[in-house]
Design a protein around this motif. Structure first.
Motif, mmCIF file in Angstrom:
data_model
loop_
_atom_site.group_PDB
_atom_site.id
_atom_site.type_symbol
_atom_site.label_atom_id
_atom_site.label_comp_id
_atom_site.label_asym_id
_atom_site.label_seq_id
_atom_site.Cartn_x
_atom_site.Cartn_y
_atom_site.Cartn_z
ATOM 1 N N VAL A 160 5.000 -10.448 -2.186
ATOM 2 C CA VAL A 160 3.997 -9.680 -1.463
ATOM 3 C C VAL A 160 4.569 -8.069 -1.252
ATOM 4 O O VAL A 160 3.661 -7.301 -1.455
ATOM 5 C CB VAL A 160 3.775 -10.517 -0.135
ATOM 6 N N ALA A 161 5.768 -8.127 -0.757
ATOM 7 C CA ALA A 161 6.260 -6.750 -0.399
ATOM 8 C C ALA A 161 6.502 -6.085 -1.733
ATOM 9 O O ALA A 161 6.148 -4.540 -1.744
ATOM 10 C CB ALA A 161 7.747 -7.157 0.039
ATOM 11 N N TRP A 162 6.684 -6.627 -2.959
ATOM 12 C CA TRP A 162 6.850 -5.818 -4.106
ATOM 13 C C TRP A 162 5.476 -5.271 -4.594
ATOM 14 O O TRP A 162 5.513 -4.281 -4.929
ATOM 15 C CB TRP A 162 7.523 -6.909 -5.335
ATOM 16 N N GLY A 163 4.634 -6.204 -4.578
ATOM 17 C CA GLY A 163 3.176 -5.667 -4.774
ATOM 18 C C GLY A 163 2.610 -4.718 -3.881
ATOM 19 O O GLY A 163 2.031 -3.775 -4.327
ATOM 20 N N ILE A 164 2.851 -4.731 -2.490
ATOM 21 C CA ILE A 164 2.729 -3.486 -1.670
ATOM 22 C C ILE A 164 3.128 -2.192 -2.178
ATOM 23 O O ILE A 164 2.578 -1.103 -1.945
ATOM 24 C CB ILE A 164 2.906 -3.944 -0.361
ATOM 25 N N VAL A 165 4.495 -2.454 -2.499
ATOM 26 C CA VAL A 165 5.424 -1.249 -2.813
ATOM 27 C C VAL A 165 4.521 -0.317 -4.119
ATOM 28 O O VAL A 165 4.305 0.697 -4.166
ATOM 29 C CB VAL A 165 6.956 -1.589 -3.318
ATOM 30 N N ILE A 166 4.185 -1.279 -5.001
ATOM 31 C CA ILE A 166 3.556 -1.061 -6.345
ATOM 32 C C ILE A 166 2.137 -0.304 -5.889
ATOM 33 O O ILE A 166 1.922 0.938 -6.452
ATOM 34 C CB ILE A 166 3.518 -1.997 -7.327
ATOM 35 N N ARG A 167 1.575 -1.137 -4.958
ATOM 36 C CA ARG A 167 0.350 -0.446 -4.714
ATOM 37 C C ARG A 167 0.550 1.011 -4.041
ATOM 38 O O ARG A 167 -0.221 2.040 -4.338
ATOM 39 C CB ARG A 167 -0.486 -1.470 -3.785
ATOM 40 N N THR A 168 1.441 1.160 -3.156
ATOM 41 C CA THR A 168 1.707 2.283 -2.301
ATOM 42 C C THR A 168 2.140 3.478 -3.392
ATOM 43 O O THR A 168 1.776 4.715 -3.059
ATOM 44 C CB THR A 168 2.784 2.378 -1.380
ATOM 45 N N ARG A 169 2.718 3.156 -4.232
ATOM 46 C CA ARG A 169 3.352 4.182 -5.099
ATOM 47 C C ARG A 169 1.993 4.402 -6.217
ATOM 48 O O ARG A 169 1.966 5.838 -6.532
ATOM 49 C CB ARG A 169 4.396 3.558 -6.308
ATOM 50 N N ARG A 170 1.218 3.778 -6.439
ATOM 51 C CA ARG A 170 0.184 3.946 -7.283
ATOM 52 C C ARG A 170 -0.920 5.064 -6.464
ATOM 53 O O ARG A 170 -1.258 6.042 -6.976
ATOM 54 C CB ARG A 170 -0.580 2.968 -7.763
ATOM 55 N N GLN A 171 -0.982 4.607 -5.156
ATOM 56 C CA GLN A 171 -1.888 5.476 -4.430
ATOM 57 C C GLN A 171 -1.210 6.799 -4.405
ATOM 58 O O GLN A 171 -2.196 7.768 -4.138
ATOM 59 C CB GLN A 171 -2.141 4.797 -3.119
ATOM 60 N N LEU A 172 0.073 6.914 -3.987
ATOM 61 C CA LEU A 172 0.658 8.232 -3.906
ATOM 62 C C LEU A 172 0.599 8.846 -5.072
ATOM 63 O O LEU A 172 0.097 10.408 -4.988
ATOM 64 C CB LEU A 172 2.343 8.001 -3.748
ATOM 65 N N MET A 173 0.664 8.395 -6.337
ATOM 66 C CA MET A 173 0.680 9.088 -7.501
ATOM 67 C C MET A 173 -0.717 9.517 -7.791
ATOM 68 O O MET A 173 -1.007 10.647 -8.202
ATOM 69 C CB MET A 173 1.115 8.212 -8.656
ATOM 70 N N ALA A 174 -1.811 8.847 -7.512
ATOM 71 C CA ALA A 174 -3.300 9.299 -7.705
ATOM 72 C C ALA A 174 -3.435 10.327 -6.691
ATOM 73 O O ALA A 174 -4.161 11.055 -7.095
ATOM 74 C CB ALA A 174 -4.128 8.141 -7.235
ATOM 75 N N SER A 175 -2.973 10.488 -5.385
ATOM 76 C CA SER A 175 -3.149 11.433 -4.462
ATOM 77 C C SER A 175 -2.603 12.700 -4.666
ATOM 78 O O SER A 175 -2.973 13.742 -4.912
ATOM 79 C CB SER A 175 -2.470 10.946 -3.069
ATOM 80 N N LEU A 176 -1.075 12.342 -5.670
ATOM 81 C CA LEU A 176 -0.699 13.747 -5.904
ATOM 82 C C LEU A 176 -1.405 14.139 -7.210
ATOM 83 O O LEU A 176 -1.458 15.520 -7.326
ATOM 84 C CB LEU A 176 0.805 13.339 -6.326
#
Length: 402
Positions: A160-176
């Motif tokens: 679960v923690a690994w998946g949340i980290v990947i989701r957060t990174r994708r959201q950050l990249m999409a935002s950037l």
């Protein structure tokens, strides 16, 4: 190697992934890998176990079938991530061979859904493993039940923690990426606005410069038209003024076109206020009576405001020549460093006239003064004059000069 293919192999594109809209070759590879991992780990759990489960052993064929079905169901994890995870977690409670597929489905939920959803399903998965190890007792090891529950719960928590980290990174990249696209659009908009302002400045320069020259040409050509019998000396002088004005028109036009072909800006066009004597002499040669009053050191006026002051006087003389050709014009220039540069052009109005007609040139002068940080006013006065006045800031050490 084609970098486009390489990027497609490593870039996620799931429809449910934040910031992405289509599957990529990388997603296809991940699909196959998930099915194989779930299948291999599930087959390890297939078979007779000791001690026997409390609900009785499953038939071997059914256990293998459920393991294969659970692994293949992961191909649907992008379409129904939450529903598939719930189904796999509940199924793994009764069929341990489906546990690997349940873990991967839980990881997929953490990647594609809000942390609140994935954490809730993680809690359900932990409760499920407690029931599973009660139904399928662990070998006779001290505290074996709690050890197995703890290790399984930690594994689910890590997923679960690994998946949340990947989701957060994708959201950050999409935002950037969105910010970069927005910044690029804003930059293009600023460039277009700058080009438009530059075109407007060039148009204003053409109006101010060529309008003055052409008005001189029109006046002298009109004199030749209506006085064909004028003395040869006057005729020669008028022809000389026409030739000189035409040459100046060509020079001004060449200078403006040169700006369009170079890296310079329209602000660098034009003469400075120090050349106001030549401007007044041209108008006097055309027959305009001009009273020039200078109370400033014109040679010290910075070019940044000197060009604006020159154009303002030029436009004032042009307007006076067109709308009050028989009236005398007064030009006054005064100022000093720190107090600013003041320019005033005034003339008596012709009977029945109210001043310039279209006022396009006056609007351009107002814009010019505003861009320079100054003030501009114009209009008829109570004593029957048309007055054009402007104040421009004259700051010490502007353009490297006091």
């Amino acid at each position: 190697m084609d970098t486009g293919i390489f990027a497609a192999l490593i870039a996620p594109g799931s429809r449910t992934a934040p910031g992405y809209g289509r599957l990529t070759p990388r997603d296809r590879v991940v699909d196959v890998a998930c099915v194989l991992i779930a299948l291999l780990l599930g087959l390890i759990a297939v078979g007779d176990v000791e001690p026997p489960p409390r609900i009785g052993p499953l038939p071997h064929w059914l256990d293998v079938s459920l393991c294969i079905a659970g692994a293949l169901s992961l191909l649907l994890r992008r379409r129904w991530p939450t529903g598939l995870a719930v189904l796999m977690i509940l199924a793994s409670t009764l069929v341990p061979s489906v546990g690997a597929a349940g873990g991967l489905a839980l990881f997929n939920v953490a990647v594609h859904r809000r942390p609140a959803v994935s954490l809730s399903l993680g809690a359900v998965a932990m409760a499920s493993c407690m029931v599973q190890f009660w139904l399928y007792p662990v070998a006779d090891v001290p505290n074996g039940y709690w050890i197995a529950v703890t290790l399984t719960a930690l594994a689910r928590l890590v997923l679960v923690a690994w998946g949340i980290v990947i989701r957060t990174r994708r959201q950050l990249m999409a935002s950037l990426t969105e910010r970069a696209v927005r910044a690029e659009s804003e930059q293009q908009l600023r460039v277009e606005q700058g080009k438009r302002r530059e075109r407007e400045r060039i148009a204003r320069e053409m109006h101010d410069a060529l309008g003055h020259r052409l008005s001189l040409l029109s006046m002298h050509a009109g004199a030749l038209e209506f006085r064909p019998d004028m003395p040869s000396a006057d005729l020669s002088r008028a022809a000389g003024v026409i030739r000189s004005s035409a040459r100046d028109c060509v020079d001004d036009l060449r200078e403006i076109v040169g700006v369009l072909r170079s890296q310079h800006t329209a602000d660098e066009l034009g003469r400075g206020i120090a050349e106001v004597d030549e401007l007044v002499a041209e108008s006097r040669a055309a027959g305009t009576q001009i009273e020039l009053e200078v109370a400033a050191e014109l040679s010290a006026v910075p070019d940044s405001i000197g060009r604006h002051a020159y154009r303002i006087i030029q436009e004032g003389l042009t307007n006076a020549r067109k709308h009050a050709p028989h009236q005398a014009v007064r030009v006054a220039v005064s100022g000093a460093v720190g107090t600013g540069l003041s320019v005033e052009v005034s003339n008596r109005l012709e009977p029945g006239a109210e001043g310039p007609g279209s006022r396009v040139g006056l609007i351009g002068l107002a814009e010019r003064a505003s861009l320079a940080g100054g003030r501009f006013e114009h209009g008829p006065t109570a004593d029957g004059e048309f007055r054009l006045a402007c104040w421009l800031p004259w700051v010490a050490y502007d353009d490297g000069r006091e």
